[in-house]
Design an enzyme around this catalytic site. Structure first.
Site, PDB file in Angstrom:
ATOM      1  N   ASP A  82       0.855  -1.194   0.000  1.00  0.00           N
ATOM      2  CA  ASP A  82       0.000   0.000   0.000  1.00  0.00           C
ATOM      3  C   ASP A  82       0.891   1.245   0.000  1.00  0.00           C
ATOM      4  OD1 ASP A  82      -2.423   1.397   0.228  1.00  0.00           O
ATOM      5  OD2 ASP A  82      -2.367   1.372   2.430  1.00  0.00           O
ATOM      6  N   HIS A 181      -7.687  10.006   3.686  1.00  0.00           N
ATOM      7  CA  HIS A 181      -7.270   8.971   4.633  1.00  0.00           C
ATOM      8  C   HIS A 181      -7.602   9.385   6.075  1.00  0.00           C
ATOM      9  CE1 HIS A 181      -4.414   7.845   1.267  1.00  0.00           C
ATOM     10  NE2 HIS A 181      -4.978   6.704   1.552  1.00  0.00           N
ATOM     11  N   HIS A 212      -9.274   4.902  -2.556  1.00  0.00           N
ATOM     12  CA  HIS A 212      -8.608   4.933  -1.243  1.00  0.00           C
ATOM     13  C   HIS A 212      -9.478   5.727  -0.268  1.00  0.00           C
ATOM     14  CE1 HIS A 212      -4.333   3.554  -2.060  1.00  0.00           C
ATOM     15  NE2 HIS A 212      -4.949   3.411  -3.218  1.00  0.00           N
ATOM     16  N   SER A 215     -12.921   4.437   4.467  1.00  0.00           N
ATOM     17  CA  SER A 215     -13.554   4.075   5.746  1.00  0.00           C
ATOM     18  C   SER A 215     -14.791   4.936   5.977  1.00  0.00           C
ATOM     19  CB  SER A 215     -12.564   4.252   6.906  1.00  0.00           C
ATOM     20  OG  SER A 215     -11.719   3.117   6.977  1.00  0.00           O
ATOM     21  N   ASP A 257      -8.851   0.910   6.177  1.00  0.00           N
ATOM     22  CA  ASP A 257      -7.915   0.692   7.287  1.00  0.00           C
ATOM     23  C   ASP A 257      -8.498   1.274   8.575  1.00  0.00           C
ATOM     24  OD1 ASP A 257      -5.785   0.354   8.964  1.00  0.00           O
ATOM     25  OD2 ASP A 257      -4.398   1.637   7.891  1.00  0.00           O
ATOM     26  N   ARG A 261      -9.168   0.041  12.723  1.00  0.00           N
ATOM     27  CA  ARG A 261      -8.448   0.662  13.846  1.00  0.00           C
ATOM     28  C   ARG A 261      -9.432   1.155  14.899  1.00  0.00           C
ATOM     29  NH1 ARG A 261      -3.672   4.477  11.212  1.00  0.00           N
ATOM     30  NH2 ARG A 261      -2.698   2.868   9.957  1.00  0.00           N
TER      31      ARG A 261
HETATM   32  P1  13P Z   1      -8.978   4.838   5.376  1.00  0.00           P
HETATM   33  O1  13P Z   1      -8.090   5.683   6.232  1.00  0.00           O
HETATM   34  O2  13P Z   1     -10.212   5.609   4.974  1.00  0.00           O
HETATM   35  O3  13P Z   1      -9.337   3.554   5.997  1.00  0.00           O
HETATM   36  O4  13P Z   1      -8.204   4.532   4.009  1.00  0.00           O
HETATM   37  C1  13P Z   1      -7.219   3.544   3.966  1.00  0.00           C
HETATM   38  C2  13P Z   1      -6.433   3.579   2.702  1.00  0.00           C
HETATM   39  O5  13P Z   1      -6.747   4.241   1.736  1.00  0.00           O
HETATM   40  C3  13P Z   1      -5.221   2.748   2.660  1.00  0.00           C
HETATM   41  O6  13P Z   1      -4.506   2.917   1.471  1.00  0.00           O
HETATM   42  O1  G3H Z   2      -3.051   4.968   3.519  1.00  0.00           O
HETATM   43  C1  G3H Z   2      -2.894   4.833   4.711  1.00  0.00           C
HETATM   44  C2  G3H Z   2      -3.145   3.530   5.362  1.00  0.00           C
HETATM   45  O2  G3H Z   2      -4.196   3.681   6.280  1.00  0.00           O
HETATM   46  C3  G3H Z   2      -1.897   2.995   6.005  1.00  0.00           C
HETATM   47  O3  G3H Z   2      -1.590   3.763   7.111  1.00  0.00           O
HETATM   48  O4  G3H Z   2       0.828   4.273   6.717  1.00  0.00           O
HETATM   49  O5  G3H Z   2      -0.204   4.486   9.017  1.00  0.00           O
HETATM   50  O6  G3H Z   2       0.191   2.225   8.000  1.00  0.00           O
HETATM   51  P1  G3H Z   2      -0.090   3.677   7.760  1.00  0.00           P
HETATM   52 ZN    ZN Z   3      -4.581   4.893   0.655  1.00  0.00          ZN
END
Ligand code: 13P
Ligand code: G3H
Ligand code: ZN
Length: 313
Positions: A82, A181, A212, A215, A257, A261
Site C-alpha cells: 500500500d 485517509h 482509497h 472508511s 484501514d 483501527r
Molecule cells: P482509510 O483511512 O479511509 O481507511 O483509508 C485507507 C487507505 O486508503 C489505505 O490505502
Molecule cells: O493509507 C494509509 C493507510 O491507512 C496505512 O496507514 O501508513 O499508518 O500504516 P499507515
Molecule cells: Zn490509501
C-alpha cells in the site's frame, strides 16, 4: 491456494459490478479478523501492507502470517504493498514475494509520476507482479505524507488519467474523487465526485479503478471510544451508499484501514474501562479482533464481494 495477483479478481469485479475489499494488516489479530470474515463470507480479499506496517512488524513476520492464513483458507488472497513511495520500496516488495505493489508518486508532477510508475511497472511485470498507481491527490495522513487540504480541488482529471495509464501500462489506478485517509475526513455528509469515476471509467473501458480513503468512520465506534475515555471530535467518513455506488461503477478495489483501527481501539478502551485490573492481552485483543471481524463482514456485503471467491480462483 497460492497467493494470487489482482488480475482475475478485478476482471470479475469489473464485469460483475462489485469491488474487492483491500484491508490493511499490521498484526496477527487484524489478519485473523479479516481472513475469518472473508472465509465465512466466501469473499476474495486483498491484504495490504503499508511502509509503516513493514517498519512496525518486520515484513518477515507479516509474510509468514499471511502465508499461514493462505494455507489455512481456500480463498483467493493478494499480498499488496500500500502506497509504495519509491521504485526501491516497490522493488524490495517484488523481491519479498508480494503479488501486487502500489507506486504512489501522485504528489509529483505528471511527467515524474509517469517516469517513476513506468519504472516500477517494467520491473514488476518482469516478475509477474501487478502494479497500482495513483493520479490526483487525497487528503488526510498516510505514513509521513500529509494529504491536501481541499480534496475537491485535487480530484483526478479523467483525460490525464487516460494518458497516464496508456503511458505507464499500470494494471489499476487509484483516483482521487473526494475521499481522504484517516478518521477526520468530513464534518458533514460529503458529496463525492462520482463524475470523476464515471468519466475516467468511460475513457478506460474495462480498466479497474481504486478508491482509497474509504472508511465510513462508524458513529457507534467513535461514540464507544469517547464513552470510554477517548477524545475524537465530531467526524464523518464515506457514507456506505457511496461505497456501494462506486463498487457498481469502475471501482474494483476499495481501501479500508481506519474502520478496523476504530473497532479495535473502541473494544480495548471498553475492556480497560470496565475491568481496570485486566492485564492479559488476550482479554482485550480478543474482543478487538471480534469487533474487527464484524466490521469486515459488514464491508464485504456493502462491496458486493461476499460469495464471490469461487469466481476469482
Ligand atoms: P482509510 O483511512 O479511509 O481507511 O483509508 C485507507 C487507505 O486508503 C489505505 O490505502
Ligand atoms: O493509507 C494509509 C493507510 O491507512 C496505512 O496507514 O501508513 O499508518 O500504516 P499507515
Ligand atoms: Zn490509501
Amino acid at each position: 491456494m497460492p497467493l494470487v495477483t489482482t488480475e482475475k479478481m478485478f476482471k470479475q469485479a469489473y464485469d460483475g459490478g462489485f469491488a474487492i475489499g483491500a484491508f490493511n494488516v499490521n498484526n496477527m489479530e487484524q489478519l485473523q479478523a479479516i481472513i475469518d470474515a472473508c472465509q465465512e463470507a466466501n469473499a476474495p480479499v486483498i491484504l495490504q501492507i503499508s511502509r509503516g506496517a513493514r517498519k512496525y512488524a518486520n515484513i518477515a513476520y507479516l509474510k509468514a502470517l499471511i502465508e499461514t492464513a493462505d494455507r489455512q483458507s481456500d480463498l483467493p488472497i493478494v499480498m499488496h504493498l500500500d502506497h509504495g513511495d519509491t521504485f526501491e520500496t516497490c522493488r524490495q516488495c517484488v523481491d519479498d514475494g508480494f503479488n501486487s505493489v502500489m507506486i504512489d508518486a501522485s504528489h509529483e508532477p505528471f511527467e515524474k509520476n509517469v517516469e517513476e510508475t513506468g519504472k516500477v511497472v517494467e520491473y514488476a511485470h518482469r516478475h509477474g507482479v501487478v502494479v497500482e498507481a495513483e493520479i490526483g491527490q487525497l487528503g488526510g495522513i498516510e505514513e509521513d505524507v500529509v494529504g491536501v487540504d481541499d480534496v475537491m480541488k485535487h480530484v483526478t482529471d479523467p483525460e490525464e488519467a487516460e494518458r497516464f495509464v496508456k503511458a505507464t501500462r499500470c494494471d489499476s489506478l487509484a483516483v482521487a474523487c473526494g475521499t481522504s485517509h484517516g478518521a477526520y475526513k468530513f464534518k458533514e455528509e460529503p458529496k463525492l465526485a462520482f463524475d470523476v469515476i464515471e468519466k475516467t471509467g468511460k475513457r478506460l473501458p474495462g480498466f479497474p479503478l481504486v478508491m482509497h480513503g474509504s472508511s465510513s468512520v462508524p458513529r457507534e465506534y467513535v461514540d464507544l471510544i469517547n464513552k470510554y475515555g477517548g477524545k475524537m471530535p465530531n467526524t464523518m467518513g464515506v457514507p456506505e451508499e457511496a461505497i456501494s455506488r462506486a463498487a457498481k461503477m469502475a471501482i474494483c478495489k476499495v481501501n479500508i484501514d481506519t474502520d478496523l483501527r476504530l473497532a479495535l481501539t473502541a473494544k480495548i478502551r471498553q475492556v480497560f474501562w470496565e475491568t481496570p485490573g485486566e492485564f492479559d492481552p488476550r482479554k482485550y485483543l480478543g474482543p478487538g479482533r471480534d469487533a474487527m471481524k464484524e466490521i469486515v463482514r459488514h464491508k464485504l456485503r456493502i462491496l458486493g464481494c461476499a460469495g464471490k471467491a469461487d469466481l476469482c480462483r
